[in-house]
Design an enzyme around this catalytic site. Sequence first.
Site, PDB file in Angstrom:
ATOM      1  N   GLN A  16      -0.396   6.135   0.569  1.00  0.00           N
ATOM      2  CA  GLN A  16       0.681   7.000   0.104  1.00  0.00           C
ATOM      3  C   GLN A  16       1.205   6.519  -1.249  1.00  0.00           C
ATOM      4  O   GLN A  16       1.346   5.314  -1.487  1.00  0.00           O
ATOM      5  CB  GLN A  16       1.808   7.002   1.128  1.00  0.00           C
ATOM      6  CG  GLN A  16       2.860   8.071   0.914  1.00  0.00           C
ATOM      7  CD  GLN A  16       3.831   8.156   2.086  1.00  0.00           C
ATOM      8  OE1 GLN A  16       3.531   7.692   3.178  1.00  0.00           O
ATOM      9  NE2 GLN A  16       4.967   8.751   1.861  1.00  0.00           N
ATOM     10  N   SER A  95      -2.867   0.673   3.520  1.00  0.00           N
ATOM     11  CA  SER A  95      -1.963   1.341   4.457  1.00  0.00           C
ATOM     12  C   SER A  95      -2.643   2.562   5.068  1.00  0.00           C
ATOM     13  O   SER A  95      -3.626   2.429   5.790  1.00  0.00           O
ATOM     14  CB  SER A  95      -0.650   1.694   3.750  1.00  0.00           C
ATOM     15  OG  SER A  95       0.302   2.210   4.642  1.00  0.00           O
ATOM     16  N   LEU A  96      -2.155   3.767   4.773  1.00  0.00           N
ATOM     17  CA  LEU A  96      -2.783   4.979   5.260  1.00  0.00           C
ATOM     18  C   LEU A  96      -4.288   4.984   5.003  1.00  0.00           C
ATOM     19  O   LEU A  96      -5.089   5.467   5.818  1.00  0.00           O
ATOM     20  CB  LEU A  96      -2.157   6.192   4.564  1.00  0.00           C
ATOM     21  CG  LEU A  96      -3.041   7.442   4.463  1.00  0.00           C
ATOM     22  CD1 LEU A  96      -3.108   8.134   5.794  1.00  0.00           C
ATOM     23  CD2 LEU A  96      -2.597   8.346   3.352  1.00  0.00           C
ATOM     24  N   ARG A 120       1.000   9.974  12.679  1.00  0.00           N
ATOM     25  CA  ARG A 120       1.523   8.748  12.057  1.00  0.00           C
ATOM     26  C   ARG A 120       2.550   9.098  10.991  1.00  0.00           C
ATOM     27  O   ARG A 120       3.636   8.504  10.920  1.00  0.00           O
ATOM     28  CB  ARG A 120       0.371   7.959  11.440  1.00  0.00           C
ATOM     29  CG  ARG A 120       0.772   6.684  10.698  1.00  0.00           C
ATOM     30  CD  ARG A 120      -0.477   6.066  10.051  1.00  0.00           C
ATOM     31  NE  ARG A 120      -0.245   4.755   9.461  1.00  0.00           N
ATOM     32  CZ  ARG A 120       0.037   4.527   8.182  1.00  0.00           C
ATOM     33  NH1 ARG A 120       0.191   5.556   7.352  1.00  0.00           N
ATOM     34  NH2 ARG A 120       0.171   3.295   7.735  1.00  0.00           N
ATOM     35  N   HIS A 205       6.123  -0.807   6.514  1.00  0.00           N
ATOM     36  CA  HIS A 205       5.446  -2.061   6.830  1.00  0.00           C
ATOM     37  C   HIS A 205       6.426  -3.211   7.063  1.00  0.00           C
ATOM     38  O   HIS A 205       6.177  -4.346   6.669  1.00  0.00           O
ATOM     39  CB  HIS A 205       4.409  -2.404   5.749  1.00  0.00           C
ATOM     40  CG  HIS A 205       3.333  -1.363   5.648  1.00  0.00           C
ATOM     41  ND1 HIS A 205       2.385  -1.198   6.634  1.00  0.00           N
ATOM     42  CD2 HIS A 205       3.095  -0.408   4.723  1.00  0.00           C
ATOM     43  CE1 HIS A 205       1.595  -0.190   6.307  1.00  0.00           C
ATOM     44  NE2 HIS A 205       2.008   0.316   5.165  1.00  0.00           N
ATOM     45  N   GLN A 253       0.197  -2.278  12.269  1.00  0.00           N
ATOM     46  CA  GLN A 253       0.154  -2.096  10.817  1.00  0.00           C
ATOM     47  C   GLN A 253       1.454  -1.520  10.254  1.00  0.00           C
ATOM     48  O   GLN A 253       1.884  -1.891   9.174  1.00  0.00           O
ATOM     49  CB  GLN A 253      -1.035  -1.213  10.454  1.00  0.00           C
ATOM     50  CG  GLN A 253      -1.319  -1.131   8.964  1.00  0.00           C
ATOM     51  CD  GLN A 253      -1.752   0.257   8.534  1.00  0.00           C
ATOM     52  OE1 GLN A 253      -1.077   1.233   8.831  1.00  0.00           O
ATOM     53  NE2 GLN A 253      -2.869   0.336   7.831  1.00  0.00           N
TER      54      GLN A 253
END
Length: 317
Positions: A16, A95-96, A120, A205, A253
């Site tokens: 993102q 991340s994503l 998510r 996170h 995560q």
Amino acid sequence: MKSNLSVSVAVLFPGQGSQAVGMGADLFSACPDLLGERSDRILGYSLASLCLEGPEERLIQTQFAQPALFALGYAMWTVLAPSLPGPPAAAAGHSLGEYTALAAAGTIGFEEGLALVAARGAAMSDAAAAAHGGMAALLGGDEGSAARLAAERVAEGGRLYVANLNAPGQTVMAGAAEDLDWLEVNAGEHGVKRVVRLKVAGAFHTPFMAEAVPALEAAVAATELSPAAFPVWSNVTARPAAVDELASLLVRQVVSPVRFSETLSGMHESGVDCFIHVGPGDVTAGMARRTVPEAQVLVANRVDGIQAAMAAIGTIG
């Protein structure tokens, strides 16, 4: 010049923040089945309209940005993969982007992955709304500086966390507004040159995302996970993830730091000498160049640029 067949390639997928109105115009033409009705049916809205027309205020929202980036990253992968000299030696995503890497490796199917990422994004958006927080990049600091700042703030009763370890000199911290205010005042004492607030909706996170865990846990549990065709490195552990630990790692995560610099270094130490950013933007390419300056770094973010990128593989030096 190296032969292409001697090059060990890792593919990297963005997270993102890489979204932009107009992204993927070439991919919607190249992959109409993947990015058309199949995606729209799962998402409940037109992916093409979102990506090509926006508005930006909608596209940047977590629940929309994440599935859009997943879909376009995976589509670019399907265009790129046949041109690679062989299967990647490794894959990772920021991340994503880890979900896109898993789909590329066949651990999750595209449609299942898109549904999972949509869940998510919605869960993280809800958590951000419930637990107000933000993020800030440290310029000139390192992991040690960030850890000391977090410990000092927590000792005072605050909530400040290390969120992203992206590359040397690129560390991101997260906390409530008052914690980031404190960070701006005190970071210089730990060798940080500047603190830059990021335009994000929450303290991703970190434990601020705890409210997202139950919904994500349920979504992951409902998704079939298969062994990967090539190693996919986890953001949480900075090592390749086994299929039997993957469900736990994907849930962890959202509340754990992204250890991307360590992942890139580990890949290089394992033999990877070429990194390819796959998908919108070029963020992971920048991280790779800073972390492993001796490696070759390429970008595949446009269909008409793939041939040139593939021709460059192995032309290091």
